[in-house]
Design a protein around this motif. Structure first.
Motif, short mmCIF file in Angstrom:
data_model
loop_
_atom_site.label_atom_id
_atom_site.label_comp_id
_atom_site.label_asym_id
_atom_site.label_seq_id
_atom_site.Cartn_x
_atom_site.Cartn_y
_atom_site.Cartn_z
N THR A 205 0.82 -1.22 0.00
CA THR A 205 0.00 0.00 0.00
C THR A 205 0.85 1.26 0.00
OG1 THR A 205 -0.14 -0.06 2.42
CG2 THR A 205 -1.90 -1.16 1.18
N ARG A 206 2.12 1.12 0.42
CA ARG A 206 3.04 2.26 0.44
C ARG A 206 4.39 1.83 -0.16
NH1 ARG A 206 1.29 1.60 5.28
NH2 ARG A 206 3.39 1.21 6.13
N PRO A 207 4.42 1.51 -1.45
CA PRO A 207 5.66 1.06 -2.06
C PRO A 207 6.61 2.21 -2.34
CG PRO A 207 3.96 1.21 -3.72
CD PRO A 207 3.29 1.54 -2.41
N GLY A 208 7.86 1.88 -2.49
CA GLY A 208 8.87 2.87 -2.87
C GLY A 208 9.95 2.20 -3.69
N LEU A 229 3.06 0.58 -10.03
CA LEU A 229 3.04 0.40 -8.58
C LEU A 229 2.50 1.64 -7.86
CD1 LEU A 229 6.52 -1.27 -7.92
CD2 LEU A 229 4.27 -2.38 -7.84
N GLY A 230 2.61 2.80 -8.53
CA GLY A 230 2.33 4.04 -7.82
C GLY A 230 3.39 4.28 -6.77
N ALA A 265 11.49 4.35 5.73
CA ALA A 265 10.87 3.82 6.95
C ALA A 265 9.36 3.79 6.85
CB ALA A 265 11.31 4.65 8.16
N ASP A 266 8.79 4.67 6.04
CA ASP A 266 7.33 4.73 5.86
C ASP A 266 6.82 3.68 4.88
OD1 ASP A 266 4.70 6.26 6.14
OD2 ASP A 266 5.04 6.38 3.97
N CYS A 267 7.68 3.16 4.02
CA CYS A 267 7.25 2.22 2.98
C CYS A 267 7.01 0.83 3.57
CB CYS A 267 8.30 2.11 1.89
SG CYS A 267 8.52 3.60 0.90
N ASP A 268 5.98 0.15 3.07
CA ASP A 268 5.78 -1.24 3.48
C ASP A 268 6.49 -2.21 2.53
OD1 ASP A 268 4.05 -0.85 1.37
OD2 ASP A 268 2.32 -1.78 2.32
N ALA A 269 6.98 -1.69 1.41
CA ALA A 269 7.81 -2.49 0.50
C ALA A 269 8.69 -1.54 -0.31
CB ALA A 269 6.95 -3.34 -0.43
N VAL A 270 9.99 -1.84 -0.36
CA VAL A 270 10.94 -1.03 -1.12
C VAL A 270 11.61 -1.93 -2.15
CG1 VAL A 270 13.07 0.31 -1.04
CG2 VAL A 270 11.36 0.59 0.75
N GLY A 329 -0.55 -5.03 -12.29
CA GLY A 329 -1.60 -4.21 -12.87
C GLY A 329 -1.36 -2.74 -12.62
N LYS A 330 -2.42 -1.95 -12.67
CA LYS A 330 -2.31 -0.51 -12.47
C LYS A 330 -2.10 -0.19 -11.01
CE LYS A 330 -5.06 0.71 -16.53
NZ LYS A 330 -6.26 1.45 -17.03
N GLY A 331 -1.48 0.96 -10.77
CA GLY A 331 -1.10 1.33 -9.42
C GLY A 331 -2.12 2.21 -8.72
N ASN A 332 -1.65 2.86 -7.68
CA ASN A 332 -2.46 3.70 -6.81
C ASN A 332 -2.66 5.08 -7.45
OD1 ASN A 332 -3.59 5.22 -4.80
ND2 ASN A 332 -2.04 4.72 -3.25
N PRO A 333 -3.90 5.49 -7.72
CA PRO A 333 -4.12 6.80 -8.34
C PRO A 333 -3.70 7.97 -7.46
CG PRO A 333 -6.20 5.81 -7.65
CD PRO A 333 -5.16 4.75 -7.48
N GLU A 334 -3.53 7.73 -6.16
CA GLU A 334 -3.12 8.80 -5.25
C GLU A 334 -1.60 8.84 -5.05
OE1 GLU A 334 -5.26 8.33 -1.63
OE2 GLU A 334 -7.23 8.61 -2.56
#
Length: 531
Positions: A205-208, A229-230, A265-270, A329-334
């Motif tokens: 939900t918070r990739p980087g 990924l957004g 540190a904020d990302c749930d996956a890097v 697929g498509k990523g996060n629009p935000e």
């Protein structure tokens, strides 16, 4: 059919041509004249730098922008050792450079006898530093040695190699068979590992993403992946520009900023692609990854160095990222809003750290076209100023001596870059201390009639070391250098030269330099230089 009889020099040049060599940076000497005869007879383009270290740096810059091995040719002994610093920088930054030199004769006494340019165990010394040196034993072996060198440089992690030809073989004649180039595959990571990583990224939900120098051949699929990924993207110094810094998902370049540590540190996956995650990028200690770390690297040993990943994708960056894209697929629009928030924090820190050089950097940004190349030195104007405050777009748009941290890199690297990418704007960016290491290469650039701006930000000596001495509360000693009239030096070496002390004059000088008939030294003084 009987193979042709060739000299060692002919065998070498024919083998280089078979591997696509178009340009050689080198300096002739007593022991390599047979190679120079062959270069001339075969019409190979040659550039003569004024010092072997400059030749090595030029070959490095050429390799970085073209993606092809750069060729550096020296004579034996002191010339090889002069080039050693340059190819060690190439080793540190994973750049394919082939250093070719003569060596002592085949039957030279083991303890030496005072022969011109004699160095005991020259090949051993080079292998100790860059990991690969091959001393051939016959004329017939030369094409094989060249093919082996290119195979090594173009497979796996690209790094320099040294090829030594005993000087008595260069003019010797023997039957020589061609050895065709090895076709090197660049496969993706294995399918099972890619599937697992894709599954984790799909649920993040918070990739980087972190982009390093090993990702520069994968610019297009990386952009697609970030968008799917957004994922906001941050780059290392050598990864700068691979993901356009004008893209809405770009945070910026430079891993040393506090905002990057907070972002990770904020990302749930890097997803880290082609980066060592080394201290030369992370000035303030290693990054902490509370979420999952996924690494893509062509080097399996590097995969587990500096940070242990949860998913290990050992493979070519371009092929692996392309395969990942097929599974996502498509990523996060935000995502753009999230990236904008982190970019704002990053920019605040970068502008604070780089404040003394912002007017200079902003003038560069105003003038330079998309795709421009900055060849920087280990100078404050580069690592505090341009690295994180000058947005660039395009792979190999920021050439910088990251790992080994040499001085004098920028000018000769810019020469190599401009010759490898003549249609791109190229600018050398130096401090007044570092430029003195390779200042004579102005004559090389002038001889080649390169429209090359050479910016010298003058802070009166070794400014960073001065700052560190002050920070340690110790005497400031040995770092203040007397002023140099760089304009007179430039004109004496057949270049243009101008001194500027404000943004408008600098921008005007830069525009003129980019269209000039030869190099232009732009000597930046006063507040504009960060002095």
């Amino acid at each position: 059919m009987t193979p042709p009889r060739l000299t060692g020099g002919d065998a070498l040049v024919r083998a280089l041509l078979a591997h696509g060599t178009e340009l050689v940076f080198g300096i002739p000497g007593t022991h390599n004249l047979g190679i120079y005869r062959a270069l001339a007879e075969h019409g190979v383009r040659h550039v003569t730098p004024r010092h072997e270290q400059g030749a090595g740096f030029a070959a490095d810059g050429y390799a970085r922008v073209t993606g092809k091995p750069g060729i550096c040719l020296t004579t034996s002994g002191p010339a090889v050792l002069n080039a050693m610093t340059a190819v060690t920088q190439s080793y540190s930054d994973s750049v394919p450079v082939l250093l070719i030199s003569p060596g002592m004769p085949l039957r030279h006494p083991g303890r030496g006898n005072g022969t011109l340019h004699e160095v005991r165990h020259q090949s051993v010394a080079m292998e100790a530093v860059i990991g690969y040196s091959n001393r051939v034993q016959s004329v017939a072996e030369i094409p094989l040695a060249v093919a082996q060198a290119f195979a090594h440089m173009t497979s796996g992690r690209p790094r320099p190699v040294h090829l030594e030809i005993p000087l008595d073989l260069i003019d010797a004649v023997d039957h020589v068979s061609e050895v065709a180039p090895v076709l090197v595959a660049h496969p993706p990571a294995d399918a099972v590992t890619i599937a697992a990583a894709a599954g984790r990224l799909a649920t993040a939900t918070r990739p980087g993403m972190i982009i390093g120098g090993g990702a520069k051949g994968a610019a297009e699929p990386i952009t697609t992946l970030a968008e799917r990924l957004g994922a906001p993207v941050v780059a290392t110094a050598n990864g700068k520009g691979t993901f356009s810094e004008r893209h809405p998902l770009s945070i910026g370049a430079g891993l040393h900023h506090k905002a990057v540590a907070e972002f990770v540190a904020d990302c749930d996956a890097v997803l880290a692609i082609g980066t060592e995650l080394a201290s030369t990028d992370l000035w303030n200690g290693p990054l902490k990854f509370p979420g999952d770390l996924i690494r893509i690297d062509v080097d399996p040993a590097q995969m587990i160095t500096n940070a242990l990943p949860d998913h290990r994708l050992v493979g070519d960056a371009d092929a692996t990222v392309t395969t990942l894209n097929q599974r996502l697929g498509k990523g996060n629009p935000e995502a753009a809003q999230r990236a904008e928030r982190w970019r704002k924090l990053f920019t605040e820190h970068a502008r604070t750290q780089g404040a003394p050089w912002l007017p200079l950097v902003e003038a560069l940004e105003e003038v330079l076209a998309p795709g421009a190349i900055i060849a920087g030195d280990s100078a404050m104007a580069c690592y505090y100023g341009a690295l994180s405050n000058l947005p660039l777009e395009g792979p190999a748009s920021f050439l910088y001596p990251t790992g080994f941290g040499t001085l004098g890199y920028g000018l000769p690297a810019a020469i190599g870059a401009k010759m490898g990418a003549p249609d791109r704007q190229v600018v050398a960016l130096h401090g007044d201390g570092g430029i003195m290491f390779t200042l004579p290469e102005l004559a090389t650039a002038a001889q080649e009639r390169l429209p090359l701006p050479v910016i010298v930000a003058d802070n009166g000596g070794y400014g960073e070391i001065r700052r560190e001495m002050v920070g340690r509360g110790e005497p400031v000693h040995g770092v203040t250098l007397p002023g140099v009239d760089f304009v007179k030096v430039a004109k004496g070496l057949n270049c243009h030269g101008v001194t500027v002390d404000d943004e408008d004059r600098f921008a005007t000088a830069l525009r003129k330099a980019l269209a000039a008939d030869r190099p232009t030294v732009i000597h930046v003084v006063g507040d504009l230089a960060g002095a």
